[in-house]
Enzyme design. Structure first.
Site, short mmCIF file in Angstrom:
data_model
loop_
_atom_site.label_atom_id
_atom_site.label_comp_id
_atom_site.label_asym_id
_atom_site.label_seq_id
_atom_site.Cartn_x
_atom_site.Cartn_y
_atom_site.Cartn_z
N HIS A 150 1.59 -0.82 -13.03
CA HIS A 150 1.10 0.32 -13.83
C HIS A 150 1.66 0.31 -15.26
O HIS A 150 2.15 1.31 -15.76
CB HIS A 150 1.40 1.64 -13.14
N GLU A 243 -11.41 6.78 -13.19
CA GLU A 243 -11.99 7.74 -14.13
C GLU A 243 -12.36 7.09 -15.45
O GLU A 243 -11.71 6.14 -15.90
CB GLU A 243 -10.98 8.86 -14.44
N TYR A 264 -2.94 6.07 -0.44
CA TYR A 264 -3.31 4.81 0.21
C TYR A 264 -3.06 4.90 1.71
O TYR A 264 -2.08 5.50 2.16
CB TYR A 264 -2.50 3.66 -0.38
#
Length: 377
Positions: A150, A243, A264
């Site tokens: 990330h 998104e 998850y």
């Protein structure tokens, strides 16, 4: 309501052509794909130089040059900073200064620091021949993290001349809502790395003044509309909830307080639901996830009916998604080339009006898309 998607079986059907080309059918065009270059090691980003050559980043930490015919120089460009090539870390985006033809300046984003303490950094340097010179780090995400995912890493120059950087939450959800933390934000800088005085939280105690927005999970697509100048981003959700967002200064995009994704495995709800006062709603969401990466607004003459529309790469579903926007909302979506090329890491509009794709593989490829039957280069 978005129109029904073109069936994947129709979109991905190919007809073999000579010279490693194939024709693929879409709603509006028959598209010819050509492999321009191959043998790239997990390529991440593409930039076009004024002389017709191209720069490609490889995640392991190499910046490569291809000439106008797509021939790959075997020697990487020298002077690239040392990267933390671990997990999702490595060398990410490359963008040119808006006045590159005069000043030869370019910008690289990458995972910097060291193993166990890394963060997303941006370096500015001048390209001279096969080397980067006068390099200077103009941004370091703080604080660093021991995680290896990330990072975000997409860069874009706005029509305002500012440099924008999309960051991820580094795998710690709460950081995306933390004022004194760069993670989970869009960052806005002057081209020299200094702070724009009109940033939304400049001069406010407790805030990282480089922050332009907050509440993002992992931005891997960032692009400016060529006419309106509006900044758009897409980000990875967890299990569902990818998104597309219109980026506005000082706005909170919700992660992890609101999301259309779930945990998850167990698929449990995350946060407080899908909406909350004071937090932005996406222009488009994907449930289940497509794992978006790479974003361009098409601008060219080869595909006139795509003009001004988004093209989004997808890793998980190995496709390109065309999105037509009206008044800040997605009104049409078409899934293109599903399964035809592999995992798409980056999508760019070339100066010739063709669309270029990078595939995220150990032997990654650069692919050019143009209308079937269009004149060659």
């Amino acid at each position: 309501m978005l129109p029904l998607l073109v069936p994947a079986a129709l979109v991905a059907a190919t007809v073999a052509l000579p010279a490693r080309a194939a024709v693929l059918q879409t709603r509006l065009y028959r598209v010819e794909s050509t492999v321009v270059a191959e043998g790239l090691d997990h390529p991440w980003s593409l930039a076009f130089l004024p002389d017709g050559s191209m720069l490609v980043t490889e995640r392991a930490g190499r910046l490569r040059r291809l000439d106008a015919q797509g021939r790959l120089d075997p020697a990487p460009i020298r002077g690239v900073p040392t990267v933390v090539a671990e997990g999702q870390g490595g060398l990410f985006d490359v963008v040119l200064h808006p006045d590159f033809a005069r000043n030869r300046l370019l910008y690289l984003s990458y995972a910097g620091g060291k193993r166990g303490a890394s963060s997303t950094e941006v370096v500015r340097a001048r390209l001279e021949g096969q080397a980067l010179v006068d390099s200077r780090v103009i941004f370091r995400q703080q604080p660093r993290s021991a995680t290896t995912h990330h990072y975000g890493g997409r860069l874009a120059f706005g029509l305002d001349g500012r440099l924008y950087l999309g960051l991820g939450d580094r795998g710690h959800d709460a950081r995306a809502q933390t004022r004194a933390d760069h993670a989970g934000s869009v960052i806005r800088l002057n081209a020299d790395g200094t702070l724009p005085p009109d940033n939304p939280w400049a001069g406010q105690a407790g805030w990282k003044a480089e922050k332009y927005t907050l509440g993002h999970r992992n931005i891997q697509g960032l692009a400016v509309h060529p006419v309106s100048g509006a900044l758009w981003a897409h980000e990875h959700g967890p299990q569902g909830g990818d998104e597309i967002n219109l980026i506005r200064p000082g706005r909170n995009y919700g992660w992890p307080v609101i999301t259309y994704g779930r945990t998850y495995g167990a698929g449990l709800p995350i946060g407080e639901g899908t909406a909350k006062a004071g937090m932005e709603q996406p222009a488009l969401k994907w449930v289940p996830s497509i794992a978006p990466s790479g974003l361009t607004f098409y601008q060219g003459t080869r595909f006139p009916r795509w003009q001004g529309q988004m093209l989004v790469g997808a890793l998980k579903d190995a496709m390109v998604v065309r999105v037509r926007l009206e008044n800040g909302r997605a009104v049409e979506e078409e899934r293109l080339f599903q399964g035809a090329f592999g995992r798409i890491r980056d999508v760019r509009t070339g100066p010739d009006g063709s669309v270029y794709l990078l595939t995220d593989e150990a032997a990654g490829r650069l692919i050019r898309l143009q209308p079937a039957g269009a004149p060659g280069h």
